[in-house]
Design an enzyme around this catalytic site. Structure first.
Site, mmCIF file in Angstrom:
data_model
loop_
_atom_site.group_PDB
_atom_site.id
_atom_site.type_symbol
_atom_site.label_atom_id
_atom_site.label_comp_id
_atom_site.label_asym_id
_atom_site.label_seq_id
_atom_site.Cartn_x
_atom_site.Cartn_y
_atom_site.Cartn_z
ATOM 1 N N LEU A 96 -0.642 -7.869 3.516
ATOM 2 C CA LEU A 96 0.553 -7.048 3.672
ATOM 3 C C LEU A 96 0.251 -5.677 3.081
ATOM 4 C CD1 LEU A 96 3.482 -9.457 2.645
ATOM 5 C CD2 LEU A 96 3.125 -8.450 4.907
ATOM 6 N N ASP A 97 0.733 -4.625 3.729
ATOM 7 C CA ASP A 97 0.514 -3.276 3.224
ATOM 8 C C ASP A 97 1.202 -3.084 1.876
ATOM 9 O OD1 ASP A 97 -0.926 -2.636 5.450
ATOM 10 O OD2 ASP A 97 0.722 -1.601 6.473
ATOM 11 N N VAL A 98 0.770 -2.073 1.153
ATOM 12 C CA VAL A 98 1.330 -1.805 -0.173
ATOM 13 C C VAL A 98 2.827 -1.515 -0.101
ATOM 14 C CG1 VAL A 98 0.785 0.670 -0.088
ATOM 15 C CG2 VAL A 98 0.979 -0.479 -2.308
#
Length: 230
Positions: A96-98
């Site tokens: 998952l992206d930041v």
């Protein structure tokens, strides 16, 4: 002993130096002592130690955390777990992206992780997505029929979209390609403002708050294994 994952290397050495580790009734004096977790009876401070062969956990990644093991600018999901599993090396089955939040599955089972992320198995991943502007019915139909073409030329698998309210949708995709949700939404003429993954197959965020994690229940693991032909 270290490879068994009972505790980090330094702690095990301290336990052994002070005579706190007993294997099959014998006080262990060397950190290099080899054990067979399937046969040996291991005690630390007189209490039985159960060595898990493989680990599977569900974690609620908060926004601002990264899924890599080390990052110079952000905390990582491994900071949340700490040294709970000793020297065992876990890794995320997917990312998952930041700026995203939600469900991650972490494990030390390489084949399980590989299949969970492989498009062949079409594991449904469900996301709550805030978008602007809202998608019209025609765009939703194109996405659900698998007729949308991304800017790269790739045509994603058909996805499912359920409107929650104006500008917010529940989106189910069946592949784990890089930024697939953001790319689909962009190709449909909108933009993702926030994204939260709420389910991977039968595993959900239920009962977890941001920054919390739990081991998968045996029923959940069996359900996933069945889907993955393991």
């Amino acid at each position: 002993m270290v490879k068994s994952g009972i505790a980090p290397r330094k702690k095990i050495r301290a336990f052994i130096r002070t005579g706190r580790v007993v294997v099959n009734g014998e006080v262990i004096k060397s950190p290099s002592f080899k054990i067979d977790p399937s046969k040996d009876k291991i005690l630390v401070d007189g209490k039985p130690v159960v060595v898990e062969f493989q680990i599977y956990i569900a974690l609620y990644k908060p926004k601002g955390y990264v899924t890599s093991a080390v990052d110079q600018h952000h905390p990582t999901v491994f900071d949340i777990i700490g040294d709970t599993f000793g020297s065992r090396k876990l890794f995320p089955a997917g990312r998952l992206d930041v700026d995203a939040e939600g469900l991650l599955i972490l494990t030390d089972d390489g084949e399980f992780a590989h299949r969970l992320t492989h498009p062949k198995y079409k594991i449904p991943r469900v996301y709550e997505v805030e978008i602007r502007p809202p998608l019209d019915d025609n765009a939703i139909e194109i996405i659900e029929k698998g007729e949308l073409t991304l800017r790269s030329g790739y045509k994603p698998l058909p996805a499912k979209i359920q409107k929650i309210d104006e500008g917010k949708i529940l989106m189910t995709v069946f592949e784990g390609k890089y930024h697939i949700v953001k790319r689909i939404i962009a190709a449909a003429g909108s933009k993702v403002l926030s994204l939260k993954r709420v389910a991977i197959g039968p595993i959900t965020l239920e009962g977890l708050a941001p920054g919390e994690w739990r081991k998968l229940e045996s029923e959940e693991l069996e359900a996933l294994r069945k889907i993955l032909n393991l």
